[in-house]
Design a protein around this motif. Structure first.
Motif, mmCIF file in Angstrom:
data_model
loop_
_atom_site.group_PDB
_atom_site.id
_atom_site.type_symbol
_atom_site.label_atom_id
_atom_site.label_comp_id
_atom_site.label_asym_id
_atom_site.label_seq_id
_atom_site.Cartn_x
_atom_site.Cartn_y
_atom_site.Cartn_z
ATOM 1 N N VAL A 135 0.829 -1.204 0.000
ATOM 2 C CA VAL A 135 0.000 0.000 0.000
ATOM 3 C C VAL A 135 0.867 1.259 0.000
ATOM 4 C CG1 VAL A 135 -1.652 1.313 1.401
ATOM 5 C CG2 VAL A 135 -1.990 -1.124 1.058
ATOM 6 N N TYR A 136 1.937 1.259 0.790
ATOM 7 C CA TYR A 136 2.799 2.446 0.890
ATOM 8 C C TYR A 136 3.505 2.731 -0.433
ATOM 9 C CZ TYR A 136 6.389 5.612 2.742
ATOM 10 O OH TYR A 136 7.213 6.686 2.981
ATOM 11 N N TYR A 137 4.173 1.724 -0.976
ATOM 12 C CA TYR A 137 4.930 1.941 -2.207
ATOM 13 C C TYR A 137 4.045 1.984 -3.445
ATOM 14 C CZ TYR A 137 9.215 1.574 0.419
ATOM 15 O OH TYR A 137 10.223 1.803 1.316
ATOM 16 N N GLY A 138 2.796 1.609 -3.326
ATOM 17 C CA GLY A 138 1.857 1.718 -4.431
ATOM 18 C C GLY A 138 1.270 3.113 -4.564
ATOM 19 N N HIS A 139 1.531 3.969 -3.580
ATOM 20 C CA HIS A 139 0.998 5.338 -3.615
ATOM 21 C C HIS A 139 1.945 6.254 -4.387
ATOM 22 C CE1 HIS A 139 -0.497 9.211 -2.093
ATOM 23 N NE2 HIS A 139 -1.645 8.559 -1.965
#
Length: 175
Positions: free
Chosen positions: A135-139
Motif C-alpha cells: 500500500v505504501y509503495y503503491g501510492h
C-alpha cells in the motif's frame, strides 16, 4: 460438551475485547488502527528525507479500503493477525502490548522475533509487512523518492467499482 472452532474462538475473543467497534473506518476498529499504525510506523521508511508519512501515502485508508472488500475469511484472518501482533509481546515477557510500546521498543521487539522458530509469528509479521509495503509503495507520493517513473505510458488512473463505492461510503452516500 460443546466444542468451538479456533476461528469462532478468535472471533469471540475479538468481539469481547471490543475490537469490533468500528467508528472511523469501515473495516478497522480503533484498536486495530492503533496496532497497524504502530507497526507501519516502525517498518516503513517514513522518517527518511523525502519519504511521505503514513497520512500522505494514505496507508490506513487504502488498507481499510482493500480489506473492506475481500472475502470474510480473509477479513477474519487479518483481524486475527492484527490481534496476534498486538498481544505477542506478552508471550515474550514484555509487559505492554505492541501498540503501547515506545517506538524503539517496537523496533527491538520486531528484530528479536525475526529469527523465531514459530511459523505463526513469522507469517503474521511477514504478511502484515507485505501488505503495508504494498500500500505504501503503491501510492504516487513515494514514487519520486524511490526513482520510480510510474506505469509505462503513464495512463490515467481508473478506479474500480469497489473503490468508487468505498468513496461514496466515505461521503455518506450509500449507493
Amino acid at each position: 460438551m460443546y466444542s468451538i472452532s479456533r476461528k469462532s474462538f478468535l472471533a469471540l475473543l475479538v468481539f469481547c475485547a471490543g475490537i469490533k467497534s468500528k467508528i472511523k473506518y469501515f473495516y478497522f476498529s480503533n484498536s486495530e488502527i492503533k496496532t497497524v499504525t504502530s507497526f507501519a510506523d516502525v517498518v516503513l521508511p517514513i522518517e527518511e528525507p523525502g519519504m511521505p508519512n503514513l497520512v500522505e501515502a494514505s496507508v490506513m485508508r487504502r488498507l481499510d479500503e482493500e480489506l473492506y472488500f475481500v472475502a470474510d475469511e480473509i477479513q477474519e484472518d487479518f483481524h486475527a493477525a492484527v490481534m496476534v501482533l498486538e498481544f505477542i509481546p506478552l508471550l515474550y515477557w514484555k509487559f505492554r502490548t505492541f501498540s503501547n510500546m515506545e517506538k524503539e521498543e517496537r523496533i527491538q521487539f520486531l528484530e528479536s522475533i525475526a529469527e523465531t522458530d514459530s511459523d505463526t509469528i513469522r507469517a503474521v509479521v511477514g504478511n502484515l509487512k507485505l501488505l503495508v509495503f504494498l500500500v505504501y509503495y503503491g501510492h504516487k507520493s513515494t514514487w519520486d523518492s524511490i526513482s520510480y517513473p510510474g506505469p509505462f505510458a503513464n495512463p490515467p488512473e481508473k478506479w474500480s467499482e469497489a473503490r468508487l463505492h468505498y468513496q461514496n461510503l466515505l461521503k455518506g452516500n450509500s449507493v
